[in-house]
Design a protein around this motif. Structure first.
Motif, PDB file in Angstrom:
ATOM      1  N   PHE A 204      74.326 -25.309   7.357  1.00 24.19           N
ATOM      2  CA  PHE A 204      73.319 -26.257   7.825  1.00 24.19           C
ATOM      3  C   PHE A 204      73.675 -27.703   7.480  1.00 24.19           C
ATOM      4  O   PHE A 204      72.951 -28.624   7.845  1.00 24.19           O
ATOM      5  N   LEU A 205      74.797 -27.874   6.785  1.00 20.19           N
ATOM      6  CA  LEU A 205      75.372 -29.198   6.604  1.00 20.19           C
ATOM      7  C   LEU A 205      76.432 -29.473   7.664  1.00 20.19           C
ATOM      8  O   LEU A 205      76.524 -30.585   8.186  1.00 20.19           O
ATOM      9  N   VAL A 206      77.209 -28.457   7.991  1.00 22.90           N
ATOM     10  CA  VAL A 206      78.355 -28.634   8.897  1.00 22.90           C
ATOM     11  C   VAL A 206      77.963 -28.550  10.365  1.00 22.90           C
ATOM     12  O   VAL A 206      78.328 -29.419  11.175  1.00 22.90           O
ATOM     13  N   ALA A 207      77.231 -27.503  10.755  1.00 21.07           N
ATOM     14  CA  ALA A 207      76.925 -27.275  12.172  1.00 21.07           C
ATOM     15  C   ALA A 207      76.173 -28.438  12.819  1.00 21.07           C
ATOM     16  O   ALA A 207      76.519 -28.846  13.942  1.00 21.07           O
ATOM     17  N   PRO A 208      75.149 -29.029  12.163  1.00 22.70           N
ATOM     18  CA  PRO A 208      74.479 -30.161  12.803  1.00 22.70           C
ATOM     19  C   PRO A 208      75.398 -31.358  13.035  1.00 22.70           C
ATOM     20  O   PRO A 208      75.255 -32.061  14.039  1.00 22.70           O
ATOM     21  N   LEU A 209      76.345 -31.585  12.130  1.00 16.67           N
ATOM     22  CA  LEU A 209      77.269 -32.708  12.310  1.00 16.67           C
ATOM     23  C   LEU A 209      78.202 -32.463  13.492  1.00 16.67           C
ATOM     24  O   LEU A 209      78.520 -33.394  14.247  1.00 16.67           O
ATOM     25  N   ILE A 210      78.620 -31.220  13.674  1.00 18.06           N
ATOM     26  CA  ILE A 210      79.447 -30.891  14.837  1.00 18.06           C
ATOM     27  C   ILE A 210      78.640 -31.066  16.118  1.00 18.06           C
ATOM     28  O   ILE A 210      79.126 -31.623  17.115  1.00 18.06           O
ATOM     29  N   GLY A 211      77.409 -30.604  16.120  1.00 19.13           N
ATOM     30  CA  GLY A 211      76.548 -30.779  17.283  1.00 19.13           C
ATOM     31  C   GLY A 211      76.352 -32.242  17.619  1.00 19.13           C
ATOM     32  O   GLY A 211      76.345 -32.633  18.802  1.00 19.13           O
ATOM     33  N   ALA A 212      76.203 -33.085  16.596  1.00 25.69           N
ATOM     34  CA  ALA A 212      76.030 -34.523  16.818  1.00 25.69           C
ATOM     35  C   ALA A 212      77.281 -35.143  17.415  1.00 25.69           C
ATOM     36  O   ALA A 212      77.198 -35.984  18.324  1.00 25.69           O
TER      37      ALA A 212
END
Length: 243
Positions: A204-212
């Motif tokens: 939940f730290l990594v996936a949102p940054l990739i989505g952004a």
């Protein structure tokens, strides 16, 4: 450092975590998934009007990353915002934890509004599914933010589609992962929940940054910086080639 903007990001993230995550921790049995989703959407909408003219009301490291990749803010500003957002998320969770401890019988260990997958998902979504869900949901949120805002600030009715987008991703995502789409929102509750919440926090730290980052790339294709404001209007006025 612009103290006003950093303070706005800290305070906004604190309030988002306290009230929106608080809806899940304190009132889930009374308001259900729909109520929690609306709590997130309405809280962000209110903050957008209150803090948007000051800092842009990112209150989300993923949103800040999207704006950084779009060239709307500097690296220094992004770093300041990230620090303020993460600290705000932690302090908001701490205040919520203190309040939750005053409720007799309320369980906080291992849950506390944190995000999760596998046995910590309501539908037992696996790791790959959770990662994909968080990427796609964050993609939608950040794409909407980039598309409706002018430069950095949230002005006028900009906050309405952003709040609606956050509510929608929560309606879909709560049964899947509890919905993060915001590393700061995930970090604070996980620190106080402990256990599985901490071991699964990385996603939940990594996936949102990739989505952004993907949203920023898509936005450049659909909304080029030098392109017309309304491409459909421009195309409709062009003469059609003779048959």
């Amino acid at each position: 450092m612009q103290k006003r903007t950093v303070a706005a990001e800290f305070l906004g993230t604190l309030l988002l975590v306290f009230f929106a995550v608080g809806a899940a921790v304190l009132a889930a049995d009374y308001i259900g998934v729909l109520g929690i989703a609306l709590a997130f959407g309405f809280t962000l909408l209110a903050l957008a009007y209150a803090l948007g003219p000051i800092s842009g009301c990112h209150v989300n490291p993923a949103v800040t990353l999207g704006l950084l990749l779009e060239g709307r803010i500097t690296r220094r500003t992004a770093l300041e915002y990230w620090i303020a957002q993460l600290l705000g998320g932690i302090v908001g969770a701490a205040l919520l934890f203190l309040l939750a401890k005053q409720v007799p019988g309320l369980q906080t260990d291992g849950a506390f509004g944190s995000n999760g997958f596998a046995d910590r998902s309501a539908v037992h979504l696996n790791t790959g599914g959770a990662f994909l869900a968080e990427v796609v949901m964050t993609f939608l949120l950040v794409l909407v933010v980039l598309s409706v805002t002018h430069k950095v600030a949230v002005v006028g009715f900009d906050g309405l589609p952003i709040g609606l987008a956050l509510a929608v991703v929560h309606l879909v995502g709560i049964p899947l992962t509890g919905t993060s789409v915001n590393p700061a929102r995930s970090l604070g509750p996980a620190l106080f929940a402990g256990g599985g919440a901490l071991s699964q926090l990385w996603l939940f730290l990594v996936a949102p940054l990739i989505g952004a980052a993907l949203a920023a790339c898509a936005h450049r294709l659909t909304h080029p910086r030098m392109g017309p404001a309304h491409l459909a209007d421009e195309l409709s006025t062009k003469p059609r080639p003779a048959a």
